[in-house]
Design an enzyme around this catalytic site. Structure first.
Site, short mmCIF file in Angstrom:
data_model
loop_
_atom_site.label_atom_id
_atom_site.label_comp_id
_atom_site.label_asym_id
_atom_site.label_seq_id
_atom_site.Cartn_x
_atom_site.Cartn_y
_atom_site.Cartn_z
N LYS A 182 47.14 33.51 49.46
CA LYS A 182 46.57 33.03 50.72
C LYS A 182 46.35 34.18 51.71
O LYS A 182 45.30 34.31 52.30
CB LYS A 182 47.50 31.98 51.36
N ARG A 227 62.04 29.18 46.50
CA ARG A 227 60.86 28.90 47.31
C ARG A 227 59.83 28.10 46.51
O ARG A 227 59.16 27.23 47.05
CB ARG A 227 60.24 30.20 47.84
#
Ligand code: AMP
Length: 216
Positions: free
Chosen positions: A13, A166
């Site tokens: 991203k 995560r």
């Protein structure tokens, strides 16, 4: 044009945002960067934030949203934004809707093995937050940023055990947003498995095909 860049940690991203912001001339807003800057510049709140961030845990919604809301008030956001790292939960998506409309969600879909490989070799510039990968986006001088000569470092939360956690949090808490935005008809999925250093920039071209229709 208000765009969310969506995907698991390591989906690319931040890297794509840095290219797309040049093309569309709208700011890249990364909640991770906003929080890391606060950690560096405001030791009091920073200590609190770091207790979550250094172990890869989500920072409480109000703290992240406060930082994001302030950033969204700045002048450069009038033309739109590329939002990276927010929302991470349905609650956050609803918080965002209260202060801003969202035109489009670009969902970078990447296999778990690729995600793990990217995170483990990722390095960041201390000064300008430029992103490197020691196998594919290699700095010209070892440990030094090509753009600003800043020192490169490995994020604490890119270490293996924390990366695994995560990814699990992403699957359990963030991935349900895919259905949420699908239902709202604003989700566009892009195959993000190609190498981030892909010279033909296929992924950027895929993004452009979608984003050009939202240009004002
Ligand atoms: P990132 O740079 O997006 O990978 O974010 C780094 C860290 O910042 C995350 O592991 C969280 O601790 C925190 N963080 C960033 N964005 C959010 C968010 N939307 N909600 C909760 N925590 C966040």
């Amino acid at each position: 044009m208000n765009v969310i860049l969506f995907g698991a940690p390591g989906a690319g991203k931040g890297t794509y945002a840095k290219r797309l912001k040049e093309i569309y001339n709208i700011p890249h807003i990364s909640t991770g960067d906003l929080l890391r800057n606060t950690v560096q510049n405001n030791p009091e709140i920073g200590k609190k934030l770091n207790a979550y961030m250094s172990v890869g845990k989500f920072v409480p919604d109000e703290l992240v949203f406060e930082a994001l809301k302030e950033r969204l008030k700045e002048h450069d956001v009038k033309k739109g934004f590329l939002l990276d790292g927010f929302p991470r939960t349905i609650t956050q998506a609803k918080m965002l809707e209260e202060v801003s409309k969202v035109d489009c969600v670009l969902n970078f879909d990447v296999d778990i093995s690729v995600l793990m490989y990217r995170a483990s070799w990722r390095r960041i510039c201390h000064k300008c937050n430029a992103i490197y990968h020691l196998k594919t986006i290699v700095p010209k001088r070892e440990g030094i940023c090509d753009f600003c000569n800043g020192k490169l470092y490995q994020r604490e939360d890119d270490k293996e055990e924390i990366v695994k956690k995560r990814q699990e949090d992403y699957r359990n808490q963030t991935a349900p947003l895919i259905e949420y935005y699908k239902t709202n008809n604003i989700l566009y999925t892009i195959n993000g498995n190609l190498d981030l250093s892909d010279p033909n920039q296929h992924i950027i071209l895929d993004c452009q095909k979608i984003l050009d229709s939202f240009k004002t």
